[in-house]
Enzyme design. Structure first.
Site, PDB file in Angstrom:
ATOM      1  N   GLY A  10       0.834  -1.207   0.000  1.00  0.00           N
ATOM      2  CA  GLY A  10       0.000   0.000   0.000  1.00  0.00           C
ATOM      3  C   GLY A  10       0.866   1.253   0.000  1.00  0.00           C
ATOM      4  O   GLY A  10       1.918   1.274   0.624  1.00  0.00           O
ATOM      5  N   GLU A 102       5.272  -4.962   6.129  1.00  0.00           N
ATOM      6  CA  GLU A 102       5.653  -6.305   6.582  1.00  0.00           C
ATOM      7  C   GLU A 102       5.808  -7.299   5.414  1.00  0.00           C
ATOM      8  O   GLU A 102       6.799  -8.025   5.348  1.00  0.00           O
ATOM      9  CB  GLU A 102       4.575  -6.794   7.556  1.00  0.00           C
ATOM     10  CG  GLU A 102       4.959  -8.010   8.323  1.00  0.00           C
ATOM     11  CD  GLU A 102       3.771  -8.939   8.485  1.00  0.00           C
ATOM     12  OE1 GLU A 102       2.637  -8.519   8.199  1.00  0.00           O
ATOM     13  OE2 GLU A 102       4.008 -10.096   8.849  1.00  0.00           O
ATOM     14  N   ASP A 126      -0.125   2.109   9.176  1.00  0.00           N
ATOM     15  CA  ASP A 126      -0.676   1.400  10.344  1.00  0.00           C
ATOM     16  C   ASP A 126       0.263   1.430  11.556  1.00  0.00           C
ATOM     17  O   ASP A 126      -0.173   1.147  12.671  1.00  0.00           O
ATOM     18  CB  ASP A 126      -0.952  -0.071   9.991  1.00  0.00           C
ATOM     19  CG  ASP A 126      -2.097  -0.242   9.015  1.00  0.00           C
ATOM     20  OD1 ASP A 126      -2.687   0.772   8.596  1.00  0.00           O
ATOM     21  OD2 ASP A 126      -2.404  -1.392   8.646  1.00  0.00           O
ATOM     22  N   GLN A 271      -6.886   8.539   3.990  1.00  0.00           N
ATOM     23  CA  GLN A 271      -5.829   8.593   5.013  1.00  0.00           C
ATOM     24  C   GLN A 271      -4.440   8.363   4.447  1.00  0.00           C
ATOM     25  O   GLN A 271      -3.443   8.614   5.107  1.00  0.00           O
ATOM     26  CB  GLN A 271      -6.089   7.523   6.082  1.00  0.00           C
ATOM     27  CG  GLN A 271      -7.342   7.758   6.865  1.00  0.00           C
ATOM     28  CD  GLN A 271      -7.860   6.458   7.467  1.00  0.00           C
ATOM     29  OE1 GLN A 271      -7.544   6.145   8.608  1.00  0.00           O
ATOM     30  NE2 GLN A 271      -8.630   5.694   6.724  1.00  0.00           N
ATOM     31  N   ARG A 272      -4.364   7.818   3.225  1.00  0.00           N
ATOM     32  CA  ARG A 272      -3.047   7.546   2.633  1.00  0.00           C
ATOM     33  C   ARG A 272      -2.677   8.565   1.569  1.00  0.00           C
ATOM     34  O   ARG A 272      -1.591   8.492   0.992  1.00  0.00           O
ATOM     35  CB  ARG A 272      -3.041   6.146   1.997  1.00  0.00           C
ATOM     36  CG  ARG A 272      -3.219   5.027   2.971  1.00  0.00           C
ATOM     37  CD  ARG A 272      -2.545   3.748   2.559  1.00  0.00           C
ATOM     38  NE  ARG A 272      -2.730   3.345   1.199  1.00  0.00           N
ATOM     39  CZ  ARG A 272      -3.180   2.143   0.805  1.00  0.00           C
ATOM     40  NH1 ARG A 272      -3.524   1.245   1.704  1.00  0.00           N
ATOM     41  NH2 ARG A 272      -3.264   1.840  -0.454  1.00  0.00           N
TER      42      ARG A 272
HETATM   43  O1  F6P Z   1      -1.288  -1.783   5.376  1.00  0.00           O
HETATM   44  C1  F6P Z   1      -1.728  -0.498   5.223  1.00  0.00           C
HETATM   45  C2  F6P Z   1      -3.164  -0.474   4.794  1.00  0.00           C
HETATM   46  O2  F6P Z   1      -3.494   0.861   4.647  1.00  0.00           O
HETATM   47  C3  F6P Z   1      -4.128  -1.222   5.742  1.00  0.00           C
HETATM   48  O3  F6P Z   1      -4.522  -0.446   6.818  1.00  0.00           O
HETATM   49  C4  F6P Z   1      -5.255  -1.570   4.813  1.00  0.00           C
HETATM   50  O4  F6P Z   1      -5.972  -2.699   5.265  1.00  0.00           O
HETATM   51  C5  F6P Z   1      -4.559  -1.865   3.538  1.00  0.00           C
HETATM   52  O5  F6P Z   1      -3.361  -1.118   3.532  1.00  0.00           O
HETATM   53  C6  F6P Z   1      -5.403  -1.545   2.332  1.00  0.00           C
HETATM   54  O6  F6P Z   1      -4.691  -1.846   1.187  1.00  0.00           O
HETATM   55  P1  F6P Z   1      -5.237  -1.657  -0.312  1.00  0.00           P
HETATM   56  O7  F6P Z   1      -5.172  -0.204  -0.619  1.00  0.00           O
HETATM   57  O8  F6P Z   1      -4.333  -2.460  -1.137  1.00  0.00           O
HETATM   58  O9  F6P Z   1      -6.646  -2.158  -0.300  1.00  0.00           O
END
Ligand code: F6P
Length: 339
Positions: A10, A102, A126, A271-272
């Site tokens: 992510g 991870e 996270d 949030q990202r």
């Molecule tokens: O690991 C970070 C994270 O933001 C988690 O909190 C979330 O479950 C996951 O990535 C979501 O990933 P994607 O954008 O691939 O659905």
């Protein structure tokens, strides 16, 4: 040396600042050259690689996302370490830096065990990697979640509604805990601490009884104790269930049991996205400049980490052995203020 850089898993605010830190110091101090690997391990096995000169990383530290692109594809189903070595050789790549969470770092460790020269940089909003005190991106995610909850609260107060706000946090509730405390939430639900629906409605009702509009902050990985309330959005490329939806599932239950109008909001990828906070830019830049030092010293199979205020090197094996969960006493501190 010629060094590859990839971002995998992510995305996360601060990835570009790491890339910039690696390239600037690598170019200026060590005279290394760099290539970018597109979309994480996909680019490494599919040979999707481009030259990354210093001028391409100018002004990058405030830019969200990753200029390299990312994916959740692993190399082991696509030729594994042999294919990785073949592509590295074709580009005369001496080593690469893997920036990821991870999953990415576990793959980096496995490649290292098969003789691939790699150094890791930890990332995840996270904040659940135990080998580093903090990961960049976390502070930005908490800031975005806090501001969003503040905004939702004013409309909830106007309508005398309960608001259930879902934040990210697959295995660990750090974002929910910090954003919940910062925004004065009336309940914080995290994967690490089992809570019953009766406890949740108790906090909601107590808040209403005091004349306030209740705000419940829930981490996406939370599940009600003893109940099968799970999100059902299929699985991602790595076979992990896609999370998201626990707030939508909780809010009708709360409304039914309390009679209080209850709405839900999932903040999700907001949030990202966007610019990293100054804290995250600084941490990410320091991770980048220390990662290139580790590459220069040929410390293969290690990862940079924050310990107190210092950046140190730790073994990837150690870095991927254990998740950093929220300790119960940290949730208890916040729970004193619920309801
Ligand atoms: O690991 C970070 C994270 O933001 C988690 O909190 C979330 O479950 C996951 O990535 C979501 O990933 P994607 O954008 O691939 O659905």
């Amino acid at each position: 040396m010629k060094i590859g850089i990839l971002t995998s898993g992510g995305d996360c605010p601060g990835l570009n600042a790491v890339i910039r830190g690696i390239v600037l110091k690598g170019d200026k101090v060590y005279e290394h050259s760099f290539v970018g690997i597109r979309d994480g391990y996909r680019g490494l096995v599919e040979d999707d690689i481009f030259t990354l000169p210093r001028k391409q990383v100018r002004g990058l530290s405030k830019q969200g996302g990753t200029i390299l692109g990312t994916s959740r594809m692993g190399p082991f189903e696509h030729g594994g370490a042999d294919r990785v070595k073949e592509v590295m050789e074709a580009h005369e790549m001496d080593a690469f830096v893997a920036i990821g969470g991870e999953g990415t770092l576990t793959v980096a460790r496995m490649l290292h065990e098969e003789g691939v020269p790699v150094v890791g940089v930890p990332k995840t909003i996270d904040n659940d990697l135990s080998a580093t005190d903090v990961t960049f991106g976390f502070e930005t995610a908490v800031a975005i979640a806090t501001e969003s909850i503040d905004r939702l609260r004013t409309t909830a107060e106007s309508h005398h509604r309960c608001m259930v706000v879902e934040v990210m946090g697959r295995h660990a509730g750090w974002i929910a805990l910090n954003a919940g405390i910062a925004s004065g939430a009336h309940a914080i639900l995290i994967p690490e601490v089992p809570v019953t629906l009766e406890q949740v409605t108790g906090w909601v009702q107590a808040t209403v009884n005091r004349g306030r509009a209740p705000v419940v902050v829930v981490a996406e990985g939370f599940r009600l104790a003893g109940e099968d309330v799970s999100a059902k959005h299929g699985v991602d490329h790595m076979g992990r269930p896609r999370f998201g939806g626990i707030a939508d599932q909780l809010s009708p239950l709360i409304e039914e049991l309390t009679g209080i109008e209850t709405r839900s909001m999932t903040l999700g990828h907001l949030q990202r996205g966007g610019v990293p906070t100054s804290y995250d830019r600084v941490l990410a830049t320091r991770f980048g400049t220390h990662a290139i030092d580790a590459v220069h010293r040929k410390e293969w199979g290690t990862m940079v980490a924050l310990k107190g205020t210092d950046i140190v090197s730790v073994a990837l094996a150690q870095a991927t052995s254990e998740l950093k969960s929220v300790p119960k006493h940290r949730w208890d501190e916040a729970a004193i203020l619920f309801g």
